[in-house]
Design a protein around this motif. Sequence first.
Motif, PDB file in Angstrom:
ATOM      1  N   HIS A  49       0.910  -1.546  -0.307  1.00  0.00           N
ATOM      2  CA  HIS A  49       0.514   0.096  -0.274  1.00  0.00           C
ATOM      3  C   HIS A  49       0.909   1.173  -0.188  1.00  0.00           C
ATOM      4  CE1 HIS A  49      -2.982  -2.676   0.669  1.00  0.00           C
ATOM      5  NE2 HIS A  49      -3.234  -3.098   2.096  1.00  0.00           N
ATOM      6  N   ASP A  50       2.023   1.280   0.987  1.00  0.00           N
ATOM      7  CA  ASP A  50       2.720   2.459   0.102  1.00  0.00           C
ATOM      8  C   ASP A  50       3.576   2.354  -0.692  1.00  0.00           C
ATOM      9  OD1 ASP A  50       1.534   2.876   3.280  1.00  0.00           O
ATOM     10  OD2 ASP A  50       3.133   1.823   4.119  1.00  0.00           O
ATOM     11  N   TYR A  51       3.187   2.037  -1.698  1.00  0.00           N
ATOM     12  CA  TYR A  51       4.199   1.808  -3.212  1.00  0.00           C
ATOM     13  C   TYR A  51       3.124   2.338  -4.475  1.00  0.00           C
ATOM     14  CZ  TYR A  51       7.696  -0.711  -0.327  1.00  0.00           C
ATOM     15  OH  TYR A  51       9.117  -0.535   0.732  1.00  0.00           O
ATOM     16  N   ASP A  52       3.775   2.136  -5.492  1.00  0.00           N
ATOM     17  CA  ASP A  52       2.999   2.896  -6.442  1.00  0.00           C
ATOM     18  C   ASP A  52       2.815   1.579  -7.149  1.00  0.00           C
ATOM     19  OD1 ASP A  52       2.100   2.990  -9.293  1.00  0.00           O
ATOM     20  OD2 ASP A  52       3.065   4.413  -9.533  1.00  0.00           O
ATOM     21  N   LYS A  53       1.337   1.164  -6.918  1.00  0.00           N
ATOM     22  CA  LYS A  53       1.207  -0.513  -7.004  1.00  0.00           C
ATOM     23  C   LYS A  53       1.132  -0.906  -8.643  1.00  0.00           C
ATOM     24  CE  LYS A  53      -2.198  -1.493  -3.412  1.00  0.00           C
ATOM     25  NZ  LYS A  53      -3.177  -1.759  -2.785  1.00  0.00           N
TER      26      LYS A  53
END
Length: 278
Positions: free
Chosen positions: A57-61
Amino acid sequence: MMDLFNQTSLECSKLITQRYSTSFTLGIKTLDKKFHLPVYAIYGFVRYADEIVDTFHDYDKKTLLQNFKAETYKAIEDGVSFNPVLHSFQLMVNKYQIDHDLIEAFLHSMELDLEETTYDQTGYDQYIYGSAEVVGLMCLKVFCENNQALYDSLVGPAKKLGAAFQKVNFIRDIKSDFEERGRVYFPGVDFNDFTKQTKKEIEEDIQRDFDEALEGILRLPKGAKLGVYLAYRYYLKLFRKIKRLPASRIKEERIRIKDSMKMGILVMTYFQHRIKVL
């Protein structure tokens, strides 16, 4: 030394399976040994794709998934990858001639999870096909060992089994899917108004899938039948537990099967296999 590289990559997929799913690992162990590493490779691939969507969730999925997709196809085309999950997966895609359309459908469903939170009937059917049915078909490719006629005869039941498993997952996880991700997969269903009648209609649909799947399981090659039947029995047990509970309970908690009960299912299934009931 290439054999060592291949084996090491496949062992990584095995480790991923063991860490993420004790139930799936148990099922694989009841398959003929020649199918163990191929199915671990498939599970490792789909597990990591799913992790991109549900965990990072803390990344550009979206970018992560696009890169994963591009690297997957490059691995398949090149016949090698330094990503052990993709290397082990491409080994099986190329060995068992797994259709690229199945891979594309699976990755498309993962892309849908980045944006879609509710589904109409068409979208629901499409998602289930890509997220679950095609995974069963990938495994079926392995079990049939390039016997295309046998594969073609089992496609229908295999899809029904994958659909049944996924729908059971949906109803089991309806609380977490809604509260953590804002998703409701069942078309036309309002989580805040999940009634007894709605639950019953979903369960009738799942039961039809289970009934149609069983006929195909009984026609699987000998080395695959026990493992797939064990997974069928486990999910059927979970489904029957869900059926006995009120809709309000399903909305409050994730329903599970105790480890002791899983072992009981394993023992009974193995006994049926030994006395040739299965």
